[in-house]
Design a protein around this motif. Structure first.
Motif, PDB file in Angstrom:
ATOM      1  N   ALA A   1       0.837  -1.203   0.000  1.00 18.64           N
ATOM      2  CA  ALA A   1       0.000   0.000   0.000  1.00 18.64           C
ATOM      3  C   ALA A   1       0.869   1.248   0.000  1.00 18.64           C
ATOM      4  N   PRO A   2       0.504   2.270  -0.801  1.00 13.58           N
ATOM      5  CA  PRO A   2       1.270   3.524  -0.803  1.00 13.58           C
ATOM      6  C   PRO A   2       1.184   4.210   0.556  1.00 13.58           C
ATOM      7  N   ALA A   3       2.155   5.025   0.843  1.00  9.24           N
ATOM      8  CA  ALA A   3       2.132   5.792   2.090  1.00  9.24           C
ATOM      9  C   ALA A   3       0.886   6.661   2.129  1.00  9.24           C
ATOM     10  N   GLY A   4       0.256   6.742   3.272  1.00  9.87           N
ATOM     11  CA  GLY A   4      -0.941   7.563   3.419  1.00  9.87           C
ATOM     12  C   GLY A   4      -2.233   6.816   3.177  1.00  9.87           C
ATOM     13  N   THR A   5      -2.167   5.537   2.781  1.00 11.98           N
ATOM     14  CA  THR A   5      -3.390   4.750   2.588  1.00 11.98           C
ATOM     15  C   THR A   5      -4.073   4.543   3.932  1.00 11.98           C
ATOM     16  N   PRO A   6      -5.400   4.794   4.043  1.00 12.30           N
ATOM     17  CA  PRO A   6      -6.094   4.582   5.318  1.00 12.30           C
ATOM     18  C   PRO A   6      -5.851   3.178   5.858  1.00 12.30           C
ATOM     19  N   SER A   7      -5.671   3.064   7.151  1.00 14.15           N
ATOM     20  CA  SER A   7      -5.350   1.769   7.764  1.00 14.15           C
ATOM     21  C   SER A   7      -6.432   0.727   7.510  1.00 14.15           C
TER      22      SER A   7
END
Length: 341
Positions: A244-250
């Motif tokens: 997952a790219p950085a900043g993707t909601p958990s």
């Protein structure tokens, strides 16, 4: 595109009202073909879509140059005329373009014409934001009337052919679940592993309006799910193939693999591309890039139609604590339709 305020002295030394000046974010490429490639990479067009976009923008290359784009066999391998991307700002182009687009629309199907127009406008908008061109010469060109409803049910032999496609396990499971449960694609893609009750062949979804409901599937999905889950106990059910790219909601990241939840846009894109030959059985492989496949919604529509033909009904859950329950009865598997066996 950056905007600079410019203050100038008018006659007699009077200050003019500040005006905006467009400052390109980068040096505009001279050739149109280079602008196309810069758009495909800079706008983040998916690799699986880039070829279709390139074909459409190549077609528009002829028309931006004031020439009719070739159709049929003459289109294969043909190269558009060379011209600078700045020529798109030619004030006479909109009128010429309208005539060329109307003539092309008379020779092509509405889906192709509308798709090409949509792609051209996306590219033009991106070039405008870069400050490379100032106007959209396609303004005034109308989309063709929509063809008959394409969400009609697929025939049972088409569903059977779909199951025979050589696709990844993720797609096999997702498509089976959509058909067997008659659930909406966005609902299924929001499923988490912890929402599943494999022993009961059901899962808990959040439906429109926020209601919690059950969906049920059949043995086809039940056989595929364990392989897809592969021992995971939580996180999104359908995952992308990369981290997952950085900043993707958990909530959209698998805590065990670090991969992201598969998006509706990407799932639709994969299904549409994979089904182009099924949707156009008489087309040659060389022409398939210019054609359209099926939409994910057709799986739900097909399931509901086949259930209705077999006399199936949506039943309320008995003793359920959920807000509701939707279930596809075993009818599709018992009456010969290719549900899942």
């Amino acid at each position: 595109m950056a905007i600079e305020r410019v203050t100038e002295l008018g006659n007699g030394g009077v200050l003019r009202v500040p005006r905006a000046r467009v400052v390109p974010l980068s040096a505009p490429p001279a050739p149109y073909t280079t602008a196309v490639e810069r758009y495909l990479t800079g706008a983040g067009i998916a690799r699986s879509s880039a070829r279709v976009y390139r074909i459409s923008l190549t077609t528009w290359g002829w028309m931006f140059a004031g020439e009719a784009a070739p159709t049929g066999p003459a289109r294969r391998g043909a190269k558009p005329p060379a011209f600078p991307v700045a020529a798109i700002d030619d004030p006479v182009l909109p009128e010429v373009l309208a005539e060329l687009a109307a003539a092309r629309a008379d020779e092509m199907d509405a889906d192709t014409v509308n798709r090409e127009l949509s792609i051209a406008r996306k590219a033009i908008g991106w070039w405008q934001r870069q400050g490379w061109i100032a106007v959209d010469p396609t303004i005034g060109i109308e989309r063709r009337p929509a063809p008959p409803d394409r969400t009609n049910a697929l025939a049972e032999n088409q569903i059977a052919a779909l199951w025979r496609l050589d696709v990844a396990l993720r797609e096999k499971t997702q498509w089976r679940m959509l058909y067997e449960s008659a659930a909406r694609a966005d609902e299924v893609l929001c499923l988490n592993v912890e929402d599943l009750y494999p022993q009961d062949k059901r899962g808990k979804i959040t439906a429109k309006g926020g209601a919690t409901e059950w969906i049920h599937w059949q043995s086809g999905t039940a056989q595929l799910l364990p392989r897809l889950i592969a021992g995971r106990t939580r996180g999104p059910l359908f995952l992308t193939g990369r981290k997952a790219p950085a900043g993707t909601p958990s909530l959209d990241v698998c805590p065990e693999t670090g991969r992201a939840r598969l998006s509706y846009r990407r799932a639709e894109e994969i299904f549409e591309y994979a089904t182009r030959l099924l949707a156009n059985p008489l087309a040659s492989p060389e022409d398939i890039e210019d054609l359209d496949g099926w939409t994910l919604h057709r799986l739900r529509h097909s399931a509901l139609t086949h259930d209705a033909e077999c006399g199936a009904r949506t039943r309320p859950a008995i003793g359920s604590t959920m807000a509701g329950q939707r279930t596809a009865t075993p009818c599709r598997g018992l009456c010969g339709a290719p549900g899942a066996r």
